[in-house]
Write an enzyme that holds these catalytic residues in place. Sequence first.
Site, PDB file in Angstrom:
ATOM      1  N   HIS A 194       0.746  -1.003  -0.073  1.00 53.58           N
ATOM      2  CA  HIS A 194      -0.113   0.015  -0.126  1.00 53.58           C
ATOM      3  C   HIS A 194       0.797   1.266  -0.074  1.00 53.58           C
ATOM      4  O   HIS A 194       0.467   2.414  -0.103  1.00 53.58           O
ATOM      5  CB  HIS A 194      -0.982  -0.071   1.227  1.00 53.58           C
ATOM      6  CG  HIS A 194      -1.488  -1.351   1.297  1.00 53.58           C
ATOM      7  ND1 HIS A 194      -2.828  -1.593   0.476  1.00 53.58           N
ATOM      8  CD2 HIS A 194      -1.796  -2.405   2.194  1.00 53.58           C
ATOM      9  CE1 HIS A 194      -3.244  -3.009   0.672  1.00 53.58           C
ATOM     10  NE2 HIS A 194      -2.567  -3.235   1.928  1.00 53.58           N
ATOM     11  N   ILE A 209      -1.908  -0.018  -3.909  1.00 54.54           N
ATOM     12  CA  ILE A 209      -3.302  -0.256  -3.826  1.00 54.54           C
ATOM     13  C   ILE A 209      -3.875   0.329  -2.453  1.00 54.54           C
ATOM     14  O   ILE A 209      -3.025   0.478  -1.399  1.00 54.54           O
ATOM     15  CB  ILE A 209      -4.061  -1.514  -4.189  1.00 54.54           C
ATOM     16  CG1 ILE A 209      -3.594  -2.476  -3.180  1.00 54.54           C
ATOM     17  CG2 ILE A 209      -3.350  -1.903  -5.655  1.00 54.54           C
ATOM     18  CD1 ILE A 209      -4.182  -3.911  -3.366  1.00 54.54           C
ATOM     19  N   GLY A 212      -7.653  -2.930   1.876  1.00 51.84           N
ATOM     20  CA  GLY A 212      -9.088  -3.228   1.699  1.00 51.84           C
ATOM     21  C   GLY A 212      -9.986  -2.764   2.915  1.00 51.84           C
ATOM     22  O   GLY A 212     -11.232  -2.460   2.770  1.00 51.84           O
TER      23      GLY A 212
END
Length: 281
Positions: A194, A209, A212
């Site tokens: 991340h 990314i 989540g």
Amino acid sequence: MHLSYEELLRHDIPEVRHAYSQRDAIVYALSVGLGQDPLDALDLRYVDEQYGPCILPTMAVVLGYPGFWLKAPGIGADVTRLLHGEQSVTLLAPLPPSGEVVGKTRVLEAVDKGDKGLLLYTEKELREAVSGRLLARTAATHVLRGDGGMAGAPTQARAAPSFPEGGPRWRETVHTRPEQALLYRQNGDRNPLHSDPGAAKAAGFDRPILHGLCTFAAVNHAVSRRLGKVDEDAFESVSMRFAAPVFPGETLAIDVWEDGAFRASAVGRDIVVAQGRQTHR
């Protein structure tokens, strides 16, 4: 993975004592996107101590967090290719805005999907440290894309969540920030996927990314607001299945049904990134 199926199910993940402050709750709320509108009186309850204190129910996932335990040498999981598949939170009591809690995480099941990887199901109980009162249960599914082929493990995964017939009642919009993954790391999840472009590339992505669990919290808060269920006593549970990663800076369109079902899509890519359901008392 070095552990056998039986050893994985028996693996003891040490409990975690976690003292947190109102400041930690504010950092969490900011890290999942609250406070972008300085005139939003509802969000101010979570990010400004003079209007609160309020704590997001999804903070239960980071309290008593066991850390990156799959990375331990004795376990031998391929954490470079690990993704978050599902997450749920069930509140048994409102989370205090500050205090000390104990989290105990255990492995529930592992499902072998062969060349698609291993599905690992875990559950955490979160209790007040002094009284032992059970505050929340959280459950997660992780997709270990490099650890398929575990002998003895079942092969049937859980069914996907169902949706009501007919279209959604509302559509909400959530704007993620370009630096949001860097902010969310301050909650304890330091997975380089991340933040490190090199780690992201090794995992098959062209850039880092969003966590989540950051998507989880941002979408859940938007759904709660739309349903008018943001009060601490109203929220009961949320479950979410992640379908695709979110990139920091993307805008999410969230379709919401009256019964609490929801589906989030990445605007511009026209792809579903998450879907799930909220329940309320």
